[in-house]
Design a protein around this motif. Structure first.
Motif, mmCIF file in Angstrom:
data_model
loop_
_atom_site.group_PDB
_atom_site.id
_atom_site.type_symbol
_atom_site.label_atom_id
_atom_site.label_comp_id
_atom_site.label_asym_id
_atom_site.label_seq_id
_atom_site.Cartn_x
_atom_site.Cartn_y
_atom_site.Cartn_z
ATOM 1 N N ILE A 50 0.848 -1.190 0.000
ATOM 2 C CA ILE A 50 0.000 0.000 0.000
ATOM 3 C C ILE A 50 0.882 1.237 0.000
ATOM 4 O O ILE A 50 1.863 1.312 0.753
ATOM 5 C CB ILE A 50 -0.925 0.024 1.244
ATOM 6 C CG1 ILE A 50 -1.808 -1.220 1.268
ATOM 7 C CG2 ILE A 50 -1.773 1.293 1.274
ATOM 8 C CD1 ILE A 50 -2.393 -1.507 2.627
ATOM 9 N N THR A 51 0.551 2.201 -0.842
ATOM 10 C CA THR A 51 1.251 3.480 -0.878
ATOM 11 C C THR A 51 0.242 4.588 -0.651
ATOM 12 O O THR A 51 -0.826 4.587 -1.260
ATOM 13 C CB THR A 51 1.953 3.690 -2.226
ATOM 14 O OG1 THR A 51 2.883 2.632 -2.446
ATOM 15 C CG2 THR A 51 2.685 5.024 -2.261
ATOM 16 N N VAL A 52 0.589 5.529 0.228
ATOM 17 C CA VAL A 52 -0.260 6.689 0.481
ATOM 18 C C VAL A 52 0.504 7.936 0.079
ATOM 19 O O VAL A 52 1.613 8.178 0.573
ATOM 20 C CB VAL A 52 -0.668 6.768 1.966
ATOM 21 C CG1 VAL A 52 -1.490 8.030 2.225
ATOM 22 C CG2 VAL A 52 -1.461 5.544 2.365
ATOM 23 N N VAL A 53 -0.057 8.723 -0.829
ATOM 24 C CA VAL A 53 0.530 9.983 -1.275
ATOM 25 C C VAL A 53 -0.317 11.104 -0.693
ATOM 26 O O VAL A 53 -1.493 11.252 -1.054
ATOM 27 C CB VAL A 53 0.593 10.075 -2.809
ATOM 28 C CG1 VAL A 53 1.254 11.378 -3.242
ATOM 29 C CG2 VAL A 53 1.336 8.876 -3.386
ATOM 30 N N VAL A 54 0.266 11.886 0.215
ATOM 31 C CA VAL A 54 -0.477 12.927 0.929
ATOM 32 C C VAL A 54 0.197 14.271 0.686
ATOM 33 O O VAL A 54 1.391 14.443 0.997
ATOM 34 C CB VAL A 54 -0.539 12.637 2.439
ATOM 35 C CG1 VAL A 54 -1.290 13.755 3.162
ATOM 36 C CG2 VAL A 54 -1.207 11.300 2.701
ATOM 37 N N ALA A 55 -0.561 15.214 0.122
ATOM 38 C CA ALA A 55 -0.040 16.560 -0.121
ATOM 39 C C ALA A 55 -1.217 17.498 -0.400
ATOM 40 O O ALA A 55 -2.294 17.046 -0.791
ATOM 41 C CB ALA A 55 0.934 16.563 -1.299
ATOM 42 N N PRO A 56 -1.025 18.828 -0.197
ATOM 43 C CA PRO A 56 -2.127 19.774 -0.426
ATOM 44 C C PRO A 56 -2.547 19.827 -1.881
ATOM 45 O O PRO A 56 -1.880 19.301 -2.781
ATOM 46 C CB PRO A 56 -1.527 21.118 0.027
ATOM 47 C CG PRO A 56 -0.329 20.763 0.839
ATOM 48 C CD PRO A 56 0.180 19.471 0.289
ATOM 49 N N ALA A 57 -3.669 20.510 -2.111
ATOM 50 C CA ALA A 57 -4.145 20.719 -3.476
ATOM 51 C C ALA A 57 -3.088 21.461 -4.280
ATOM 52 O O ALA A 57 -2.404 22.348 -3.767
ATOM 53 C CB ALA A 57 -5.444 21.523 -3.447
ATOM 54 N N GLY A 58 -2.965 21.067 -5.542
ATOM 55 C CA GLY A 58 -2.027 21.752 -6.414
ATOM 56 C C GLY A 58 -0.592 21.316 -6.240
ATOM 57 O O GLY A 58 0.320 21.984 -6.736
#
Length: 882
Positions: A50-58
Motif C-alpha cells: 500500500i502506498t499513500v501519497v499525501v499533499a495539499p491541493a495543487g
C-alpha cells in the motif's frame, strides 16, 4: 499500462461516459515537467502493498501518478473519487468496475451477488471476487482524492477492511490532501505501507526554474528567483505566478501593475490568471463551474453556446487549470480554481448559480446520473424536483447499494414538503420505505388520516391506498393488504397498468396468496396475475420470487428450488433486493424441508436481522425457521434463544395479525417439544388461522393424551395446500382410536408427502409417526424413507433411554447405534450415518446384544421401539400430572 474502466461497468451503475470519466488516469499537462527522482521514488514506494501519497491541493499528486502509470510495466486501474462516493455503494461499485478491467468476470460476479447492506459488505463481495477470479500476476489500483470520503465512518471501516485484506497481487495507491483516517500505524508496523509526502513532492529550486522556463520563458532571472521563493515548491503556485506574469505583460504599459506578492489566492485567479483572458472563455468557465466535470454537451446545456466545447479546449490550451480526462471528452477544472470561480459566480448572482444547478440537474437526470442530478436539484434550491426524481429511482438506487444517497437526499428535503400536496406526500413516503420504515409508516398514516376534499383525484387516492397496502404487508397484515390492494386497483382504473405504484398491486396480491399458504398455480387469480404481468418483465421477474416462496410455504420444496434456480440465472436478480430476499428464504425453507440442515442453517442465518431491508416477512420467517431447525437438531435451549429473538422482532417490527400468527404457531411447537404444555396451550389459543389454530390445539390435546378431543379438532380444519393435508393426516394418525386406522391415515400421509417431496414435516412429528412409517415402509419410496429417517434422528436421540441392566450401561455411542436399528438402513448405511467403519459397528452390536440379553438385530430393534413408546408415555404422564 493503464486500462480504461469504462467498458466493463454495470449499466445500472454507469450508463454514461460521465461515470467512465472517473475511471481514467488524467493525461499529464502539456507543460508538465517530468522529475525522474519522483518516478524512482514511486518505483520504490510501490514495492510495499500500500502506498499513500499525501499533499495539499495543487502539489502535483495526480499528474505525478499519471506520469508514473504511463510507463508502468504492470496493468493498472484508476478511480477518481468525487462527492457522490460519500455513498459507500457508489464508491465500491466504481472500484469494482475499475478492477473489472483487470480481473475477468469480476463485475459479472458482483452483479450476481446479493445487494450488500453496508460498505463493508460490498468490500467483502469484492474481496471474494478478487480471490476467486482469474487475475494478473501483479497490478496496481490508484484511488484519487480519498479525502472526499474519509469523514464517513462506514466508508473508513470498509477501506480499512479492503486494505488489510487486499490480495498479494494487487498494490493499492491512495492519493489524498490529508492523511486518511485509516489504520496507518498498524500498516506501518506490519511493513505494508510506504508514504510519499509534500516534502518529497516539492519542486527543488532547480526543478522550479525548469518548470517556470516551460511556463513563461520571458521571466527575468531576478523574477524567477522571487517566484521560486514565494511558491515554496508548490506546483500550483509556480503555474499561477507564470500566468500572473503573462497577465502583466498583456496590460497596457501605462496601466499600473499590481503587486502580486501580497495578493491572496482569489486575487491570483481573477487578476492574474483570468484577467487577460477573453471574456467568452472566462464566461464559459463561470457558467460551467457548478459541475465538477463537464463535456461539450453539458457545457452547451449550461452556457447555451454551441461552441462551449471549443472554448473549453481553448482554456486548456491556455493553461487555465482545465484538464481533459483522457479520451472520454470530459474536462475538469483544478479544484482550487473551480472553488474561486463558483465563489465569484455566487457573488455576482446567487439566482443565476441556482439556475445553473437546475440546468445541470436536468442534464444529469436525462443522462441517467441520478446521484449527481439529485445533488444539483438540492443545490438549485429545488427539493421538490429532487423528491420527484428520487421517488422514480429509489428502487434502483437501493438495489445497487446506494442507500446513503437516498438517506442523504431525504435529509436535505424539508419535512413540511410532504404536506404541500398529496402527490408530494406519496413520493415522500415511498422514498422512505427502503431506508426508514418508521418514517414511511408515519407518513402513510398521516396521509390516510388527512381530510379528503370533495372531488379528490381518484388516481392519487388510489396510489395512497396502494402505499397503505404495502404498509400492511411490511407490518405483518397481508390479509388487510389484499383488501387495500383490491380497493386501490379499483380507484386507479385505467391508470393501473401505467402507474408506477399501481403496478405493484399484482405482486402484492400474489404475495398475499403465498404468505396465506394457498398457492395454487392453476387458480384463476394467479393466472390473471401472470397475464397482467406479461408486459412488464421486471414485475414478472419479481413475481417469480414470490412464486418460489409460495411453493415452499405450500409444501412443494422441489418446485420451489426449481423455480428459484431458473430465476437465479437472470443477471439482474443480484441487484433486486426484495426478489433476492424472497428467493433466499424460499430456498432455505426448501432445503430445511428436504433435510439439508447445514445449507438451510447458512441461508437462514444470512436472511435474519440485523439486515434493515424492508422484506420483513422474509426476516420473520428466517428467525422462526431457525427456531424450528434447532428443534430438528434436538437442541431445545438453542431453540428457546432463537425464539426470543423472533418474539422481539415480531413485537417491534411485524406485529400484524399474520406475524403474530406465525409467532404463535412456532411458540406452540417449541413449548410442546420442551414439555411446557400449559404454555403451549396459551400459544395455540393465539393462533388466529382457521387451519393452524385447530392444528395447534390438537397437538396440545395429543400431548395431554386426549386423542378424541384432538380428532374432533382435526375434523374441523380445512387444508389450503399440500403441507396442510400432510400435517392433518399425520396428526389424525396419532389421534386414531385403533391401530388399523392409524396405519391407514399414515399411508395416506405418506402418499401425499412423497408426491410433493415433504421430508422434515413428516420427521418432525416424532417417534410415534416414525414407528407407523416403518410399519408402512413397503408403500414408501426407499430414498424418501431414508431421508425421513436421517431428518428424524436427533428426535430419536432425545427419546431413547438406556435400557441396559445396572452395571451394564450402554455408552453414548451404543445408544446411538441402538436408535438406528428399527430403520431399514443396512449395516454399511448405518455405519456411514454414524461415521464409523462396518467392523466397528459390528463390534458395538455384539456388545449391545450382550448388554440387552438379545440375540439379533430384530430383537434389539423391538427393544428400541418399546423404549420409544415407554419414554413418550412417561413424558405425557408427567406433563399430565403437572
Amino acid at each position: 499500462m493503464t486500462r480504461s474502466g469504462s467498458g466493463g461497468h454495470d449499466p445500472a451503475d454507469a450508463a454514461t461516459s460521465f461515470y467512465g470519466s472517473r475511471l481514467h488516469a488524467p493525461p499529464t499537462p502539456a507543460r508538465y515537467l517530468r522529475r525522474p527522482r519522483l518516478v524512482d521514488l514511486l518505483d520504490q514506494a510501490t514495492s510495499a502493498p500500500i502506498t499513500v501519497v499525501v499533499a495539499p491541493a495543487g502539489s502535483g499528486k495526480t499528474s505525478l501518478l499519471a506520469d508514473w502509470l504511463s510507463s508502468a510495466a504492470v496493468p493498472t486501474a484508476w478511480v477518481s473519487v468525487d462527492e457522490t462516493d460519500r455513498d459507500g455503494g457508489q464508491l465500491w461499485a466504481g472500484v469494482t468496475v475499475a478492477l473489472g478491467e483487470l480481473v475477468d468476470g469480476l463485475t459479472t460476479g458482483a452483479r450476481g451477488a446479493r445487494r450488500p447492506g453496508t460498505p463493508a459488505a460490498a468490500v467483502a463481495v469484492l474481496l471474494s471476487g478478487l480471490e476467486h477470479a482469474d487475475h494478473p500476476d501483479s497490478a496496481v489500483l490508484i484511488i484519487d482524492d480519498v479525502h472526499l470520503v474519509d469523514d464517513d465512518d462506514g466508508i473508513v471501516r470498509s477501506m480499512a477492511l479492503f486494505l488489510t485484506s487486499v490480495p498479494s497481487w494487487l498494490h493499492v495507491v491512495l492519493l489524498s490532501r490529508r492523511t486518511p483516517k485509516l489504520p496507518i500505524d498498524r500498516l506501518r508496523v506490519r511493513g505494508q505501507l510506504s508514504e510519499v509526502q509534500f516534502a518529497e513532492l516539492r519542486f527543488s529550486p532547480e526543478e522550479a526554474e525548469c518548470m517556470l522556463a516551460r511556463l513563461d520563458a520571458s521571466l527575468a532571472q531576478d523574477e524567477v528567483g522571487e517566484v521560486v521563493d514565494r511558491a515554496g515548491g508548490w506546483a500550483a503556485g509556480l503555474q499561477l505566478s507564470a500566468l500572473a506574469s503573462r497577465s502583466d505583460r498583456a496590460q497596457p504599459a501605462a496601466m499600473p501593475r499590481a503587486d502580486t506578492r501580497g495578493l491572496l489566492f482569489a486575487d491570483y485567479v481573477w487578476r492574474e490568471v483570468l484577467g487577460a483572458e477573453r471574456p467568452d472563455v472566462v464566461q464559459v468557465l463561470l457558467d460551467t463551474c457548478v459541475a465538477k466535470r463537464t463535456d461539450a454537451s453539458l457545457a452547451t446545456a449550461l452556457t447555451g453556446r454551441s461552441d462551449a466545447g471549443e472554448l473549453l479546449l481553448e482554456a486548456e490550451a491556455r493553461g487555465l487549470f482545465v484538464t481533459r480526462l483522457g479520451p472520454s471528452g470530459w474536462f475538469e477544472v483544478h479544484a482550487v480554481v473551480r472553488d474561486e470561480l463558483l465563489a465569484e459566480a455566487t457573488r455576482r448572482s446567487p439566482q443565476r448559480v441556482a439556475a445553473q444547478h437546475a440546468r445541470a440537474a436536468r442534464w444529469f437526470e436525462d443522462a441517467g446520473e441520478v446521484a449527481t442530478a439529485l445533488e444539483h436539484w438540492i443545490l438549485a434550491g429545488r427539493p421538490r424536483d429532487a423528491l420527484r426524481l428520487l421517488a422514480g429511482r429509489v428502487e434502483g438506487l437501493y438495489d445497487s447499494g446506494r442507500e446513503a444517497t437516498i438517506a442523504r437526499t431525504l435529509a436535505l428535503i424539508p419535512l413540511n414538503l410532504a404536506s404541500t400536496d398529496l402527490q408530494a406526500l406519496i413520493e415522500f413516503a415511498w422514498c422512505h420505505l427502503l431506508v426508514d420504515k418508521r418514517r414511511f409508516l408515519e407518513t402513510v398514516r398521516a396521509g390516510a388520516a388527512r381530510e379528503r376534499p370533495d372531488g379528490e383525484n381518484r388516481t392519487q387516492t388510489g396510489r395512497l391506498t396502494m402505499l397503505q397496502s404495502v404498509a400492511a404487508t411490511v407490518t405483518g397484515d397481508w390479509s388487510r393488504s389484499r383488501e387495500l390492494t383490491t380497493e386501490s386497483m379499483a380507484l386507479l382504473g385505467e391508470d393501473l397498468r401505467t402507474d408506477e405504484l399501481g403496478r405493484f398491486g399484482w405482486n402484492l396480491l400474489a404475495r398475499e396468496a403465498a404468505l396465506s399458504e394457498r398457492w395454487d398455480d392453476d387458480s384463476g387469480q394467479l393466472e390473471q396475475i401472470r397475464l397482467e404481468l406479461g408486459t412488464d418483465p421486471e414485475r414478472r421477474l419479481r413475481y417469480e420470487g414470490i412464486h418460489a416462496l409460495g411453493e415452499a410455504l405450500a409444501g412443494r420444496p422441489l418446485d420451489a428450488l426449481r423455480i428459484a434456480a431458473g430465476v437465479r440465472d437472470v443477471v439482474a436478480v443480484g441487484s433486486m433486493t426484495i426478489l433476492s430476499a424472497e428467493l433466499g428464504i424460499a430456498e432455505a425453507l426448501a432445503h430445511r424441508e428436504l433435510g439439508d440442515r447445514a445449507r438451510a442453517l447458512t441461508e437462514l442465518t444470512s436472511a435474519s436481522p440485523p439486515w434493515r431491508d424492508p422484506v420483513t416477512h422474509a426476516q420473520c420467517l428466517a428467525m422462526l425457521q431457525l427456531t424450528e431447525l434447532r428443534l430438528d437438531d434436538g437442541d431445545v435451549a438453542a431453540a428457546d434463544e432463537c425464539f426470543e429473538l423472533a418474539h422481539e422482532f415480531v413485537r417491534s417490527e411485524f406485529a400484524g395479525p399474520g406475524g403474530l400468527m406465525w409467532l404463535a404457531r412456532t411458540g406452540t411447537v417449541l413449548c410442546l417439544a420442551a414439555g411446557r404444555i400449559a404454555e403451549a396451550q396459551n400459544w395455540a389459543e393465539r393462533v388466529d388461522d382457521p387451519f393452524w389454530g385447530g392444528v395447534g390445539l390438537a397437538r396440545v390435546r395429543l400431548a395431554e393424551g386426549g386423542r378424541a378431543e384432538a380428532e374432533a379438532l382435526l375434523e374441523a380444519v380445512v387444508p389450503r395446500c399440500p403441507r396442510h393435508e400432510v400435517v392433518r393426516d399425520l396428526l389424525r394418525a396419532r389421534a386414531a382410536g385403533s391401530r388399523p386406522l392409524a396405519l391407514e391415515r399414515a399411508a395416506r400421509a405418506i402418499g401425499l408427502a412423497t408426491g410433493v417431496g415433504l421430508v422434515q414435516t413428516v420427521a418432525s412429528e416424532g417417534a410415534e409417526i416414525l414407528e407407523l412409517l416403518e410399519v408402512q415402509a413397503v408403500v414408501a419410496p426407499q430414498a424418501w424413507l431414508d431421508r425421513v429417517r436421517r431428518a428424524a434422528s436427533p428426535h430419536a436421540t432425545t427419546s431413547v433411554v438406556d435400557p441396559s441392566p445396572p452395571g451394564e450401561h450402554l455408552t453414548e455411542r451404543e445408544i446411538g447405534v441402538l436408535r438406528m436399528l428399527p430403520s431399514r438402513l443396512t449395516l454399511p448405511e448405518i455405519a456411514d450415518e454414524l461415521y464409523i467403519s462396518v467392523n466397528t459397528l459390528k463390534f458395538h452390536l455384539r456388545v449391545i446384544y450382550r448388554k440387552l440379553g438379545v440375540g439379533s438385530r430384530l430383537e434389539a430393534a423391538e427393544v428400541a421401539r418399546h423404549l420409544h413408546s415407554e419414554s413418550r408415555a412417561r413424558v405425557s404422564g408427567g406433563v399430565h400430572q403437572r
